[in-house]
Design an enzyme around this catalytic site. Structure first.
Site, PDB file in Angstrom:
ATOM      1  N   ASP A 176      20.202 -84.305 -30.554  1.00  0.00           N
ATOM      2  CA  ASP A 176      20.014 -82.875 -30.773  1.00  0.00           C
ATOM      3  C   ASP A 176      21.352 -82.137 -30.753  1.00  0.00           C
ATOM      4  O   ASP A 176      21.471 -81.041 -30.224  1.00  0.00           O
ATOM      5  CB  ASP A 176      19.055 -82.307 -29.717  1.00  0.00           C
ATOM      6  CG  ASP A 176      18.582 -80.900 -30.054  1.00  0.00           C
ATOM      7  OD1 ASP A 176      18.659 -80.525 -31.231  1.00  0.00           O
ATOM      8  OD2 ASP A 176      18.136 -80.190 -29.122  1.00  0.00           O
ATOM      9  N   LEU A 215      21.385 -69.962 -20.501  1.00  0.00           N
ATOM     10  CA  LEU A 215      20.342 -70.779 -19.889  1.00  0.00           C
ATOM     11  C   LEU A 215      19.428 -71.285 -20.995  1.00  0.00           C
ATOM     12  O   LEU A 215      18.513 -70.591 -21.440  1.00  0.00           O
ATOM     13  CB  LEU A 215      19.549 -69.963 -18.866  1.00  0.00           C
ATOM     14  CG  LEU A 215      20.362 -69.242 -17.786  1.00  0.00           C
ATOM     15  CD1 LEU A 215      19.424 -68.524 -16.822  1.00  0.00           C
ATOM     16  CD2 LEU A 215      21.266 -70.218 -17.037  1.00  0.00           C
ATOM     17  N   ASP A 216      19.692 -72.501 -21.463  1.00  0.00           N
ATOM     18  CA  ASP A 216      18.927 -73.058 -22.567  1.00  0.00           C
ATOM     19  C   ASP A 216      17.580 -73.569 -22.067  1.00  0.00           C
ATOM     20  O   ASP A 216      17.503 -74.286 -21.062  1.00  0.00           O
ATOM     21  CB  ASP A 216      19.707 -74.203 -23.215  1.00  0.00           C
ATOM     22  CG  ASP A 216      18.965 -74.801 -24.394  1.00  0.00           C
ATOM     23  OD1 ASP A 216      18.985 -74.202 -25.468  1.00  0.00           O
ATOM     24  OD2 ASP A 216      18.333 -75.866 -24.214  1.00  0.00           O
ATOM     25  N   GLU A 269      18.026 -67.725 -22.573  1.00  0.00           N
ATOM     26  CA  GLU A 269      17.671 -67.934 -23.978  1.00  0.00           C
ATOM     27  C   GLU A 269      16.161 -68.024 -24.080  1.00  0.00           C
ATOM     28  O   GLU A 269      15.544 -68.900 -23.478  1.00  0.00           O
ATOM     29  CB  GLU A 269      18.314 -69.218 -24.499  1.00  0.00           C
ATOM     30  CG  GLU A 269      18.060 -69.500 -25.959  1.00  0.00           C
ATOM     31  CD  GLU A 269      17.012 -70.563 -26.201  1.00  0.00           C
ATOM     32  OE1 GLU A 269      16.655 -70.796 -27.363  1.00  0.00           O
ATOM     33  OE2 GLU A 269      16.547 -71.180 -25.221  1.00  0.00           O
TER      34      GLU A 269
END
Length: 578
Positions: free
Chosen positions: A56, A274-275, A316
């Site tokens: 990814d 902050l994913d 996020e």
């Protein structure tokens, strides 16, 4: 350039992978040291191939150490010398299968200190569903229907443990399983199997592996007695790639977060994205996406760790405007992403109407939201975010109607964009999620539209984040998207640019115009002040920033894409005409 902390965090932000330009981060640093880029950027969002990762394009983290193939300590020192502050990701919801923690689990099973670091699906749902023929607990419908899926089917990856069992682990996002061909020697432990029989079985099994067939359906032709043992060997030889959800109930996970944030501060991080944080808190009977109050409690806990390390957190989150989740996040004092702007920008330029855009601008100004905005990014152009939402029989309007959103989608798809969807647990498509394209291609590869879109972005409230490929008017990369396969839609907007290509692009007016405006946005004191929306016709746009004696004003024609920027420079009034 303004050097105080507040102005730096109100400057222009570059967004790229370490190898988006040239071959490594050192090439990007060399670019930023060129005279053309003087005072253009104050911030740099470096995507997570900065760290060691395997899937990814960086968001499957192995560990948060520097990826030495792409990044050096000298690069970080050079960025600091340029007074460019850094933004990094912490991927809260998951770690790679290849992380030390998950590898220890695969090696030691129940004896691993990390046995509770990840989420065993069956353990989590024990007593709340029925085991199916594949050894997976299927949650009761009342629980399953509340799950929010990012891919087709259940969010699990089955892995083999040392005790010989296969266990499903929670896997919200990407996964990849690779089966490897077996050799006769691999079957030596199968009692009673002759070498001729072993050769026959190897040929049949390897043929199935090479063609992607279901291994359970392989015809052993009279040697079925050995099938179970052989397939067990095949499964033991497979390899995994995957983003495994962590168990935030484990104290070890929070110890890991603390160590990671301290490490990122040492790399020069000032803003922490902050994913996937909204997927972190999981509780039976609730959605696995932003359930409350658990998500808020986790967010506050992360915020405290970040504060201890002098980091600003940026959650996020994608959600429909009508849900007003952005309101909730912002009202608690968090900076938010403006995921509404990309779609609104396309709508504004394609319809020559300022109505929807100004509705959003007025909301940002009146509510005082602190945002980071963008046009393109590493992910895609969000569209679901613009929708309204039906809540308990009450419909809350979106920023655009369903028809207007469909119009945007159709335009981008006609111009070569690729689409991403959301799914139910059964694999049924629920909704489109985003469309993937470069922003330049989404605008029909019209340089005038791109330059005006950039001008409007720079005059929007919030920190303007600039995707490197947009700056250089990048076009859809169909070859890269096709090569990446069924999940490769995002690669259409991730083309790595050679230094030769950059040098040529720097001579183009579409690039020079953007750099000129970005330098103004990055250095003018006017943008530390307030925004006023001047009166204008629907097909015009008039935005003015003022701070004491400094101002910057954008006057644009949305029909022909001409515009003028008037601004103060050392008390004199200057004009840019485009």
């Amino acid at each position: 350039m303004n050097q105080d902390s507040n102005s730096v965090l109100n400057g222009v932000m570059l967004n790229a992978y370490p190898d988006s330009i040239g071959e490594n981060l050192g090439d990007t640093v060399a670019l930023l040291e060129l005279p053309e880029f003087r005072d253009v950027f104050s911030l740099f969002y470096i995507l997570p191939t900065f760290f060691n990762s395997d899937l990814d394009r960086g968001f499957s983290i192995i560990d948060y150490n520097i990826n030495e193939d792409l990044v050096s300590e000298e690069d970080l020192k050079a960025l600091n010398a340029l007074n460019i502050k850094l933004k990094f990701d912490i991927v809260l919801n998951h770690l790679s299968v290849a992380s030390p923690q998950f590898q220890d689990l695969l090696k030691n099973g129940e004896q691993s200190p990390y046995k509770d670091f990840f989420i065993n699906w069956n353990t989590f749902w024990q007593g709340h569903g029925e085991m199916d023929e594949n050894g997976i607990i299927i949650p009761e419908a009342k629980y399953l229907d509340k799950l929010f899926m990012r891919k087709s089917g259940l969010p699990i990856l089955k892995v083999g443990l040392p005790d010989g069992t296969e266990q499903p682990y929670w896997n919200t996002f990407y996964q990849k399983i690779e089966y490897h061909n077996i050799a006769i020697n691999d079957l030596q432990k199968v009692e009673g199997l002759t070498s001729d029989q072993a050769e026959l079985i190897c040929n049949r099994v390897n043929s199935a592996i090479d063609s992607g067939e279901d291994l359970n359906a392989v015809n052993f032709k009279g040697l079925e007695v050995y099938k179970e043992q052989v397939l067990a060997i095949v499964h033991q030889n497979r390899s995994y790639l995957g983003q495994m959800d962590v168990n935030a109930r484990s104290p070890l996970v929070w110890d890991f977060y603390e160590e990671t944030l301290e490490k990122l501060k040492g790399f020069g991080c000032r803003i922490l994205r902050l994913d996937a944080f909204a997927y972190l808190h999981k509780e039976i009977g609730q959605s696995n996406f932003f359930n409350t109050p658990g998500t808020w409690q986790y967010l506050e806990r992360i915020k405290q760790i970040a504060s201890n390390n002098e980091l600003m957190v940026l959650p996020e989150i994608h959600a429909e405007y009508g849900l007003h989740l952005h309101d909730e996040v912002a009202s608690k004092g968090y900076q938010i992403y403006d995921f509404f702007l990309p779609g609104l920008m396309i709508h504004t330029l394609e319809t020559a109407s300022n109505t929807a855009l100004l509705k959003w601008v007025r909301e940002l100004v009146s509510k005082g939201y602190k945002t980071v905005n963008m046009l393109g990014c590493h992910d895609g152009i969000p569209v679901l975010d613009l929708k309204g939402k039906d809540l308990a029989g009450e419909y809350r309007e979106g920023l655009l109607s369903e028809t207007e959103i469909e119009h945007i989608m159709q335009i981008i798809l006609e111009r070569g964009g690729r689409i991403k969807n959301l799914y139910s647990a059964s694999g049924k498509k629920l909704s489109y999620y985003q469309v993937n394209a470069t922003f330049f291609s989404a605008l029909g590869e019209d340089p005038k539209k791109l330059v005006l879109a950039r001008a409007i972005q720079l005059f929007m409230p919030g920190i303007p984040q600039i995707w490197y490929l947009d700056l250089f008017a990048g076009k859809n990369d169909y070859a890269a998207a096709d090569k990446a396969g069924s999940g490769g839609h995002k690669e259409i907007n991730r083309t790595n640019l050679s230094m030769d290509a950059i040098r040529k692009a720097l001579k183009e007016e579409v690039v020079q115009s953007q750099l000129h405006m970005m330098r103004l946005r990055n250095t003018s004191k006017a943008f530390n002040g307030s925004l006023h929306i001047e009166s204008s016709a629907e097909d015009k746009l008039d935005l003015k920033w003022s701070f004491n004696d400094d101002f910057a004003r954008l006057e644009a024609d949305l029909k022909n894409f001409d515009f003028i920027i008037t601004y103060t420079d050392s008390r004199s009034v200057e004009t840019m005409t485009f």
